[in-house]
Motif scaffolding. Sequence first.
Motif, mmCIF file in Angstrom:
data_model
loop_
_atom_site.group_PDB
_atom_site.id
_atom_site.type_symbol
_atom_site.label_atom_id
_atom_site.label_comp_id
_atom_site.label_asym_id
_atom_site.label_seq_id
_atom_site.Cartn_x
_atom_site.Cartn_y
_atom_site.Cartn_z
ATOM 1 N N MET A 44 0.845 -1.204 0.000
ATOM 2 C CA MET A 44 0.000 0.000 0.000
ATOM 3 C C MET A 44 0.869 1.238 0.000
ATOM 4 S SD MET A 44 -3.259 0.027 -0.144
ATOM 5 C CE MET A 44 -3.885 1.446 0.719
ATOM 6 N N HIS A 45 1.951 1.162 0.783
ATOM 7 C CA HIS A 45 2.851 2.310 0.837
ATOM 8 C C HIS A 45 3.447 2.575 -0.541
ATOM 9 C CE1 HIS A 45 5.693 5.128 2.505
ATOM 10 N NE2 HIS A 45 6.640 4.518 1.856
ATOM 11 N N GLY B 176 0.232 2.987 -3.254
ATOM 12 C CA GLY B 176 -0.707 4.066 -2.978
ATOM 13 C C GLY B 176 -0.046 5.363 -2.583
ATOM 14 N N VAL B 177 0.668 5.336 -1.443
ATOM 15 C CA VAL B 177 1.190 6.590 -0.890
ATOM 16 C C VAL B 177 2.177 7.240 -1.850
ATOM 17 C CG1 VAL B 177 2.387 7.617 1.055
ATOM 18 C CG2 VAL B 177 0.849 5.718 1.429
ATOM 19 N N LEU C 176 0.691 9.052 -4.766
ATOM 20 C CA LEU C 176 -0.200 10.164 -4.431
ATOM 21 C C LEU C 176 0.249 11.458 -5.111
ATOM 22 C CD1 LEU C 176 -2.671 10.231 -2.691
ATOM 23 C CD2 LEU C 176 -1.313 11.019 -0.791
ATOM 24 N N LEU D 188 -15.958 13.692 -11.787
ATOM 25 C CA LEU D 188 -16.450 12.548 -11.019
ATOM 26 C C LEU D 188 -16.826 11.382 -11.916
ATOM 27 C CD1 LEU D 188 -18.726 14.347 -8.444
ATOM 28 C CD2 LEU D 188 -16.623 13.146 -7.974
ATOM 29 N N VAL E 252 -7.284 -1.593 -3.334
ATOM 30 C CA VAL E 252 -7.690 -0.569 -2.361
ATOM 31 C C VAL E 252 -7.137 0.798 -2.745
ATOM 32 C CG1 VAL E 252 -7.599 0.109 0.061
ATOM 33 C CG2 VAL E 252 -7.835 -2.278 -0.545
ATOM 34 N N ALA E 253 -5.906 0.817 -3.279
ATOM 35 C CA ALA E 253 -5.231 2.105 -3.463
ATOM 36 C C ALA E 253 -5.865 2.945 -4.577
ATOM 37 C CB ALA E 253 -3.753 1.878 -3.760
ATOM 38 N N ILE F 187 -8.934 5.078 -3.735
ATOM 39 C CA ILE F 187 -8.574 6.205 -2.864
ATOM 40 C C ILE F 187 -7.885 7.290 -3.687
ATOM 41 C CG2 ILE F 187 -7.206 6.904 -0.875
ATOM 42 C CD1 ILE F 187 -7.639 4.211 0.313
ATOM 43 N N LEU F 188 -6.991 6.872 -4.583
ATOM 44 C CA LEU F 188 -6.313 7.859 -5.435
ATOM 45 C C LEU F 188 -7.323 8.601 -6.301
ATOM 46 C CD1 LEU F 188 -3.237 5.759 -6.560
ATOM 47 C CD2 LEU F 188 -3.212 7.711 -5.040
ATOM 48 N N VAL G 133 -10.480 9.266 -5.555
ATOM 49 C CA VAL G 133 -11.154 10.265 -4.727
ATOM 50 C C VAL G 133 -10.266 11.505 -4.585
ATOM 51 C CG1 VAL G 133 -11.942 10.763 -2.394
ATOM 52 C CG2 VAL G 133 -12.527 8.615 -3.452
ATOM 53 N N SER H 276 -10.352 13.606 -7.730
ATOM 54 C CA SER H 276 -11.576 14.408 -7.872
ATOM 55 C C SER H 276 -11.534 15.633 -6.962
ATOM 56 C CB SER H 276 -12.807 13.594 -7.498
ATOM 57 O OG SER H 276 -12.976 12.530 -8.346
ATOM 58 N N VAL H 277 -11.182 15.398 -5.688
ATOM 59 C CA VAL H 277 -11.211 16.497 -4.723
ATOM 60 C C VAL H 277 -10.256 17.599 -5.150
ATOM 61 C CG1 VAL H 277 -10.662 17.114 -2.355
ATOM 62 C CG2 VAL H 277 -11.940 15.044 -2.812
ATOM 63 N N VAL I 200 0.591 4.996 5.396
ATOM 64 C CA VAL I 200 -0.543 4.284 4.803
ATOM 65 C C VAL I 200 -1.833 4.651 5.536
ATOM 66 C CG1 VAL I 200 -1.532 2.016 4.353
ATOM 67 C CG2 VAL I 200 0.873 2.399 3.968
ATOM 68 N N PHE J 172 -2.971 7.945 4.385
ATOM 69 C CA PHE J 172 -3.486 7.804 3.025
ATOM 70 C C PHE J 172 -4.943 7.326 3.044
ATOM 71 C CE2 PHE J 172 -3.759 4.815 -0.685
ATOM 72 C CZ PHE J 172 -3.727 5.770 -1.676
ATOM 73 N N GLY K 245 -8.433 9.291 2.027
ATOM 74 C CA GLY K 245 -9.449 8.769 1.119
ATOM 75 C C GLY K 245 -10.844 8.901 1.705
ATOM 76 N N PHE L 132 -16.003 14.727 1.736
ATOM 77 C CA PHE L 132 -16.033 16.015 1.040
ATOM 78 C C PHE L 132 -16.909 15.930 -0.203
ATOM 79 C CE2 PHE L 132 -14.324 18.670 -2.366
ATOM 80 C CZ PHE L 132 -14.352 19.922 -1.788
ATOM 81 N N LEU L 133 -16.707 14.861 -0.994
ATOM 82 C CA LEU L 133 -17.499 14.703 -2.214
ATOM 83 C C LEU L 133 -18.977 14.584 -1.869
ATOM 84 C CD1 LEU L 133 -15.399 12.258 -4.409
ATOM 85 C CD2 LEU L 133 -15.613 14.695 -4.618
#
Lengths: 266, 154
Positions: free
Chosen positions: A53-54, A57-58, A61, A101, A158-159, A162-163, A165, A168-169, B11, B14, B18, B24-25
């Motif tokens: 995940m690190h 995902g991280v 980012l 979105l 999973v990652a 989240i990425l 989202v 989008s933000v 992690v 992170f 999410g 927020f959305l």
Amino acid sequence: MQSKFSSGTARITRLGRRGCDLMEALGRAGVFLAQSAIGIPSREGWRLWLQQMHFVGVLSLAIVLVSGLFIGMVLALQGYTILVDFGAEQALGQMVALSLLRELAPVVAALLFAGRAGSALTAEIGLMKATEQLTSMEMIGVDPLRRVVAPRLWAGFVALPILTVGFSVVGIWGGYLVGVEWLGVFEGSYWSNMQASVDFINDVGNGMIKSLVFAVVVTWIAVFQGYDLVPTSEGISRATTRTVVYSSLAVLGLDFVLTAVMFGGL
Amino acid sequence: MRRSKTMEFGVGLFMIAGILGVVFLGLRVSGLTLSAPSQSFQLEANFANIGGLKPRARVTMAGVTVGRVETIELDTEWYDARVVLRLNSELEGQLSRDSTASILTAGLLGEQYIGLSVGGDPEMLAAGDTIRDTQSALVLEELIQQFVSNMASN
């Protein structure tokens, strides 16, 4: 005459063999996904998942957020120049939010993910296979599917949502920066038009479903290409290229299908 | 060990980012409110022509949004459109029986929405009642047709 005939059959034979190879590869990929994604992770597996995940995902980012910011800013700028002709620049927030979105965030985040993380996964697992680390694991009784492949698959699953989202933000914030702070769209109408037109289930939810599908496809392709490659240096480079090409095509093709089902009224 | 702790922390951050992003959305971008859906009631209204009205369109009163359009369907008895409105519960029992519902357009080419205005009847509409006095959408083609035929007859 005789040689022409035999070259013709040879061609048909090759075609048939290629079809069989394709089917076999698909079958291997399916069995591979089923074998590695199923099973309860142990304590050790949990730690391995965290590590991946690190990495997946991280560390992805930064590139995803920066791309999101610029795409949101460009959307606002382009949208404004078109909407202002119709006196409809109040609809800018709606345009930015819906295009991010529904479409841009899932697709662009998945493409970036395939380039940034997918190719690395392929190369890493490919090198493990080329240096016979995977075989050695089997020798000492460790299942490489559970030890090496499963944590990477689940981390990818999973990652990427989240990425997406995050994309989008940050994109909506970038649109706000350009539209409201720079071009002078009224702040209240930026947010209120957005809130009036965006539906949580239909827009945010469907975007999330898209990105989940892309996460499964991209990670699966990346990890399988690494696991299934020819264990030479050339094989690794070919497989890495294939990962990026296949996952980009799969993402764009699936995006059309998903959009048709979700928003096309099918 | 030290490195692994900072990695775990990263992690964790992170994942939290999410979740915050989804919140927020939900709240800021799609305007979800945390109020229960039971705080509303339904009214029906039949229109001869709804023009471009869509489900989820706004229902306003004096320009203030008080609800949204729930469903639109064809009434096969009268062959007009039956529109179900979902309104804030504050208005329950506050709208008189002769209230008017008209389909209005935001701007010249904007989206269509329903405007309510109250009448003077002492009896009030209850949940599930039908608004009798309705005004159909303004269809530009019909207006032009009328204008042209008036010109011709003159």
